[in-house]
Design an enzyme around this catalytic site. Structure first.
Site, mmCIF file in Angstrom:
data_model
loop_
_atom_site.group_PDB
_atom_site.id
_atom_site.type_symbol
_atom_site.label_atom_id
_atom_site.label_comp_id
_atom_site.label_asym_id
_atom_site.label_seq_id
_atom_site.Cartn_x
_atom_site.Cartn_y
_atom_site.Cartn_z
ATOM 1 C CE1 TYR A 172 5.192 -11.793 9.823
ATOM 2 C CE2 TYR A 172 7.456 -11.251 10.409
ATOM 3 C CZ TYR A 172 6.116 -11.345 10.750
ATOM 4 O OH TYR A 172 5.715 -10.980 12.024
ATOM 5 C CD GLU A 203 11.713 -6.199 1.385
ATOM 6 O OE1 GLU A 203 11.162 -5.163 1.802
ATOM 7 O OE2 GLU A 203 12.911 -6.232 1.046
ATOM 8 N NE ARG A 230 5.436 -17.597 16.669
ATOM 9 C CZ ARG A 230 4.555 -16.595 16.714
ATOM 10 N NH1 ARG A 230 4.976 -15.350 16.766
ATOM 11 N NH2 ARG A 230 3.256 -16.824 16.718
ATOM 12 N N GLY A 265 23.745 -21.685 18.336
ATOM 13 C CA GLY A 265 22.966 -21.165 19.466
ATOM 14 C C GLY A 265 23.486 -19.847 20.008
ATOM 15 N NE ARG A 275 15.591 -14.006 16.506
ATOM 16 C CZ ARG A 275 16.670 -14.283 15.776
ATOM 17 N NH1 ARG A 275 17.865 -13.917 16.187
ATOM 18 N NH2 ARG A 275 16.538 -14.903 14.622
HETATM 19 P P1 NAD Z 1 -0.598 -15.730 15.018
HETATM 20 O O1 NAD Z 1 -0.258 -16.521 13.814
HETATM 21 O O2 NAD Z 1 -0.966 -16.473 16.262
HETATM 22 O O3 NAD Z 1 -1.763 -14.694 14.703
HETATM 23 C C1 NAD Z 1 -2.070 -14.199 13.449
HETATM 24 C C2 NAD Z 1 -3.560 -14.296 13.248
HETATM 25 O O4 NAD Z 1 -3.909 -13.720 11.975
HETATM 26 C C3 NAD Z 1 -4.080 -15.739 13.234
HETATM 27 O O5 NAD Z 1 -5.207 -15.851 14.057
HETATM 28 C C4 NAD Z 1 -4.427 -15.979 11.768
HETATM 29 O O6 NAD Z 1 -5.433 -16.946 11.579
HETATM 30 C C5 NAD Z 1 -4.823 -14.587 11.322
HETATM 31 N N1 NAD Z 1 -4.717 -14.363 9.873
HETATM 32 C C6 NAD Z 1 -3.669 -14.676 9.074
HETATM 33 N N2 NAD Z 1 -3.933 -14.300 7.812
HETATM 34 C C7 NAD Z 1 -5.183 -13.713 7.820
HETATM 35 C C8 NAD Z 1 -5.995 -13.147 6.827
HETATM 36 N N3 NAD Z 1 -5.603 -13.077 5.557
HETATM 37 N N4 NAD Z 1 -7.206 -12.665 7.203
HETATM 38 C C9 NAD Z 1 -7.632 -12.747 8.488
HETATM 39 N N5 NAD Z 1 -6.877 -13.285 9.469
HETATM 40 C C10 NAD Z 1 -5.664 -13.761 9.142
HETATM 41 O O7 NAD Z 1 0.642 -14.770 15.311
HETATM 42 P P2 NAD Z 1 0.888 -13.682 16.458
HETATM 43 O O8 NAD Z 1 2.193 -13.985 17.066
HETATM 44 O O9 NAD Z 1 -0.293 -13.548 17.312
HETATM 45 O O10 NAD Z 1 1.064 -12.370 15.579
HETATM 46 C C11 NAD Z 1 0.083 -11.367 15.503
HETATM 47 C C12 NAD Z 1 0.644 -10.174 14.748
HETATM 48 O O11 NAD Z 1 1.761 -9.633 15.459
HETATM 49 C C13 NAD Z 1 1.136 -10.511 13.349
HETATM 50 O O12 NAD Z 1 0.801 -9.460 12.479
HETATM 51 C C14 NAD Z 1 2.622 -10.586 13.511
HETATM 52 O O13 NAD Z 1 3.296 -10.279 12.325
HETATM 53 C C15 NAD Z 1 2.877 -9.566 14.596
HETATM 54 N N6 NAD Z 1 4.120 -9.855 15.322
HETATM 55 C C16 NAD Z 1 4.191 -10.879 16.230
HETATM 56 C C17 NAD Z 1 5.410 -11.135 16.877
HETATM 57 C C18 NAD Z 1 5.541 -12.226 17.902
HETATM 58 O O14 NAD Z 1 6.642 -12.442 18.390
HETATM 59 N N7 NAD Z 1 4.509 -12.915 18.317
HETATM 60 C C19 NAD Z 1 6.535 -10.363 16.576
HETATM 61 C C20 NAD Z 1 6.420 -9.365 15.616
HETATM 62 C C21 NAD Z 1 5.207 -9.097 15.010
HETATM 63 N N1 UDP Z 2 15.419 -21.615 16.507
HETATM 64 C C1 UDP Z 2 16.109 -22.720 17.018
HETATM 65 N N2 UDP Z 2 15.422 -23.883 17.165
HETATM 66 C C2 UDP Z 2 14.110 -24.023 16.868
HETATM 67 C C3 UDP Z 2 13.405 -22.884 16.364
HETATM 68 C C4 UDP Z 2 14.098 -21.704 16.190
HETATM 69 O O1 UDP Z 2 17.302 -22.637 17.320
HETATM 70 O O2 UDP Z 2 13.561 -25.112 17.059
HETATM 71 C C5 UDP Z 2 16.155 -20.347 16.365
HETATM 72 C C6 UDP Z 2 15.984 -19.667 15.018
HETATM 73 O O3 UDP Z 2 16.925 -20.154 14.092
HETATM 74 C C7 UDP Z 2 16.246 -18.225 15.384
HETATM 75 C C8 UDP Z 2 15.689 -18.101 16.814
HETATM 76 O O4 UDP Z 2 15.633 -19.432 17.304
HETATM 77 O O5 UDP Z 2 17.619 -17.936 15.417
HETATM 78 C C9 UDP Z 2 14.323 -17.457 16.885
HETATM 79 O O6 UDP Z 2 13.481 -18.129 15.979
HETATM 80 P P1 UDP Z 2 11.928 -17.811 15.843
HETATM 81 O O7 UDP Z 2 11.449 -18.544 14.649
HETATM 82 O O8 UDP Z 2 11.241 -18.049 17.134
HETATM 83 O O9 UDP Z 2 11.868 -16.244 15.626
HETATM 84 P P2 UDP Z 2 12.571 -15.228 14.586
HETATM 85 O O10 UDP Z 2 13.692 -15.918 13.899
HETATM 86 O O11 UDP Z 2 11.494 -14.831 13.646
HETATM 87 O O12 UDP Z 2 13.056 -14.148 15.471
#
Ligand code: NAD
Ligand code: UDP
Ligand code: UDP
Length: 318
Positions: A149, A151, A190, A211, A215
């Site tokens: 993810y 990289e 998440r 804990g 974030r």
């Molecule tokens: P999500 O998993 O709900 O949405 C991702 C969507 O992309 C899904 O609908 C999935 O089916 C689609 N998808 C995956 N691979 C695909 C492919 N090869 N072709 C077409 N569609 C594809 O996640 P999200 O939280 O809505 O994230 C959306 C974007 O925002 C992602 O690129 C993610 O990396 C980025 N992002 C989200 C967060 C967050 O906290 N939610 C943080 C940082 C970055």
């Molecule tokens: N986490 C946790 N319990 C859970 C799921 C996640 O304590 O059931 C922690 C995880 O280890 C991380 C933080 O919550 O430290 C955020 O995790 P998440 O997967 O939501 O996002 P990211 O790590 O990608 O920021």
């Protein structure tokens, strides 16, 4: 702010959590929206309420394959985002970020569209600088379980900036920090969705590590406003720009808030911390504030969690 200069907009990953909110917002602003998704983690249910809108179109397509459509703007969000989902098929995750970026950039080049990349705070890895400014190059393990993810997203940023340098493409890159809200997948692992589902089902709330890791949690509506504003910036604004909340909480504090807001009798239990789990994360928003005017993530954790809890209760019959 309205995305007033848009007409035909492509949202990849549009049936996902963020994508579905973005599609909704763009339709409200008067755009024609083409939502492209392979439903890997997104669902038709997330956009079912938009299907009757004549300006909305849903296409099943995998962005690792070429896509020939005519649009004015592209929001490239396609990519699984939760550790559980992106680690399930890590090779596909890298392909989605890298091949997906190449295809969407090739499309943008051909049709002369503005293109925005949903990058991530994960490009900073487990940061040694706090809060994280965009100038920080990051601390990423290139061979660990999160690297497909991290990289993949870093390489996508490279591609965006090389298309800019080689072809003067109108690119926009935003680095999104942890965002939550309605339409998160209930089983995506998440932390916000996990804690809420556990609390509503009276199960133990699983804190990984002690804990104390932190974030900064941004409510989805604030994030979408930031993304739309970024797309509306002039050609010279490329980013990368951080987008997220500056309210930083420990994971234990988050668990306590969920317990208080749901009124659950669930106990907090402690489990092993996954490898390479970042210990702290908060965006430095100096550049973002300059570029996006008065944008700020203003929703409090309490208000955002209350709306998210109501959504999970309703959709899961809890
Ligand atoms: P999500 O998993 O709900 O949405 C991702 C969507 O992309 C899904 O609908 C999935 O089916 C689609 N998808 C995956 N691979 C695909 C492919 N090869 N072709 C077409 N569609 C594809 O996640 P999200 O939280 O809505 O994230 C959306 C974007 O925002 C992602 O690129 C993610 O990396 C980025 N992002 C989200 C967060 C967050 O906290 N939610 C943080 C940082 C970055
Ligand atoms: N986490 C946790 N319990 C859970 C799921 C996640 O304590 O059931 C922690 C995880 O280890 C991380 C933080 O919550 O430290 C955020 O995790 P998440 O997967 O939501 O996002 P990211 O790590 O990608 O920021
Ligand atoms: N591409 C696409 N849709 C288009 C134009 C291009 O999916 O409308 C894909 C195409 O498959 C190509 C990639 O985008 O592999 C990169 O295109 P570019 O024109 O930059 O490079 P080239 O075609 O020379 O490899």
């Amino acid at each position: 702010m309205k995305s007033s200069d848009c007409t035909r907009v492509l949202v990849t990953g549009g049936a996902g959590f963020l994508g579905s909110h973005l599609c909704e917002r763009l339709l409200d602003d008067g755009c024609d929206v083409l939502c492209v998704d392979n439903f890997y983690t997104g669902t038709k249910a997330n956009v079912a309420h938009l299907l009757s809108n004549p300006r909305f179109e849903l296409m099943r397509h995998d962005v690792t394959f070429p896509l020939y459509v005519e649009v004015d703007q592209i929001y490239n969000l396609a990519c699984p985002a939760s550790p559980v989902h992106y680690q399930f098929d890590p090779v596909q995750t890298t392909k989605t970020s890298v091949h997906g970026a190449i295809n969407m950039l090739g499309l943008a080049k051909r049709v002369k569209a503005k293109i925005l990349q949903a990058s991530t705070s994960e490009v900073y890895g487990d940061p040694e600088v706090h809060p994280q400014p965009e100038s920080y190059w990051g601390h990423v393990n290139p061979i660990g379980v999160r690297s497909c993810y991290d990289e993949g997203k870093r390489c996508a940023e490279t591609l965006f900036f090389d298309y800019r340098r080689q072809h003067d493409l109108p690119i926009k890159v935003v680095r999104i920090f942890n965002t939550y809200g309605p339409r998160m997948h209930p089983n995506d692992g998440r932390v916000v969705s996990n804690f809420i589902m556990q609390a509503l089902q009276g199960q133990d709330i699983t804190i990984f590590g002690d804990g104390s890791q932190s974030r900064s949690f941004c409510y989805v509506d604030d994030l979408i406003e930031g993304i739309v504003r970024m797309m509306a910036t002039p050609h010279e604004v490329t980013g990368p720009l951080n987008l997220g909340s500056t309210f930083e909480f420990t994971i234990k504090e988050l668990a306590q808030s969920v317990v208080a807001l749901t009124g659950t009798g669930s106990k907090l239990v402690f489990a092993d911390l996954p490898p390479d789990d970042p210990t702290q994360r908060r965006p430095d928003l100096t550049l973002t504030r300059e570029a996006l005017g008065s944008w700020e993530a203003t929703t409090t954790l309490e208000d955002g969690l209350a709306k998210t809890i109501a959504y999970f209760k309703q959709t899961n019959g809890l």
